[in-house]
Motif scaffolding. Structure first.
Motif, PDB file in Angstrom:
ATOM      1  N   GLU A  62       8.255  26.449  48.880  1.00  0.00           N
ATOM      2  CA  GLU A  62       8.773  27.635  49.541  1.00  0.00           C
ATOM      3  C   GLU A  62      10.273  27.509  49.614  1.00  0.00           C
ATOM      4  O   GLU A  62      10.819  26.456  49.880  1.00  0.00           O
ATOM      5  N   ASP A  63      10.922  28.556  49.374  1.00  0.00           N
ATOM      6  CA  ASP A  63      12.372  28.560  49.491  1.00  0.00           C
ATOM      7  C   ASP A  63      12.737  28.549  50.968  1.00  0.00           C
ATOM      8  O   ASP A  63      12.086  29.162  51.800  1.00  0.00           O
ATOM      9  N   ALA A  64      13.839  27.820  51.361  1.00  0.00           N
ATOM     10  CA  ALA A  64      14.308  27.780  52.749  1.00  0.00           C
ATOM     11  C   ALA A  64      14.798  29.174  53.096  1.00  0.00           C
ATOM     12  O   ALA A  64      15.459  29.828  52.284  1.00  0.00           O
ATOM     13  N   PRO A  65      14.467  29.625  54.346  1.00  0.00           N
ATOM     14  CA  PRO A  65      14.896  30.981  54.692  1.00  0.00           C
ATOM     15  C   PRO A  65      16.415  31.019  54.828  1.00  0.00           C
ATOM     16  O   PRO A  65      17.047  30.075  55.263  1.00  0.00           O
ATOM     17  N   ALA A  66      16.948  32.082  54.467  1.00  0.00           N
ATOM     18  CA  ALA A  66      18.394  32.240  54.541  1.00  0.00           C
ATOM     19  C   ALA A  66      18.789  32.365  56.018  1.00  0.00           C
ATOM     20  O   ALA A  66      18.081  32.998  56.803  1.00  0.00           O
ATOM     21  N   PRO A  67      19.909  31.729  56.436  1.00  0.00           N
ATOM     22  CA  PRO A  67      20.314  31.824  57.838  1.00  0.00           C
ATOM     23  C   PRO A  67      20.704  33.256  58.191  1.00  0.00           C
ATOM     24  O   PRO A  67      21.362  33.936  57.420  1.00  0.00           O
TER      25      PRO A  67
END
Length: 195
Positions: free
Chosen positions: A19-24
């Motif tokens: 899963e891609d890290a969520p964007a801040p």
């Protein structure tokens, strides 16, 4: 297995989909920026005070002066008062300071007037600035009346000026001759050195 199968097996497929890290978000960025700014301010304040990382903090000294010192080894309003200070305050509040001073004169009478005079003259009362003393004979009463000014000066040295304004000297008191087994009805009693 074939090379195609090994080529199809990628690390992503072995572990599962990555899963891609969520964007801040903007809020996360603002919180991080506030924390970084606070840390930078704390570091700048420590550098101004001469503190470095790993140093033990110095004990702060409270200023001595107008600011109240509320803790520590210095005396302040919360400390218990000394008994002598409380007694002095009580004597001043009640107006007993002079009476207590004259009472000390009565207690130390032999030291003040000397053993010779103290053997023949004793203090009786102190009322409204008048110290009354009783002599054991009329001769001593006369002598004390002559020495009154020097005795008042000595008392002023001991307890302060103005505490005793007058020295009243009384002679010996005579016993009552009005009653008794050997009383003569028309007698005036003995007329010796009384009074």
């Amino acid at each position: 297995m074939s090379d195609d199968a090994s080529a199809d097996a990628s690390p992503e497929s072995a572990v599962g989909p990555v899963e891609d890290a969520p964007a801040p978000t903007d809020e996360d960025t603002r919180i991080a920026d506030a924390a970084a700014a606070a840390l930078a301010r704390a570091r700048a304040g420590a550098a101004e005070k001469g503190l470095r990382p790993g140093m033990k903090p110095k004990r702060r000294r409270r200023p001595v002066g107008d600011a109240p010192v509320l803790s520590g080894s210095a005396r302040d309003g919360r400390d218990p008062a000394l008994l002598g200070d409380q007694l002095d305050r009580l004597l001043l509040d009640r107006g007993w300071k002079v009476d207590v001073a004259v009472g000390s004169v009565m207690g130390r009478w032999p030291e003040i007037v000397g053993p010779n005079i103290a053997g023949h003259v004793e203090p009786l009362t102190f009322v409204d600035g008048i110290l009354t003393v009783r002599a054991d004979s009329t001769a001593w009463a006369t002598q004390m009346r002559l020495l009154a000014s020097s005795l008042l000066a000595r008392i002023d040295e001991e307890i302060g000026a103005g505490a005793v304004s007058e020295l009243k000297v009384v002679g010996p008191s005579a016993p009552s001759w009005n009653r008794g087994a050997r009383r003569s009805p028309d007698s005036r009693g003995p007329r010796d050195t009384y009074g």
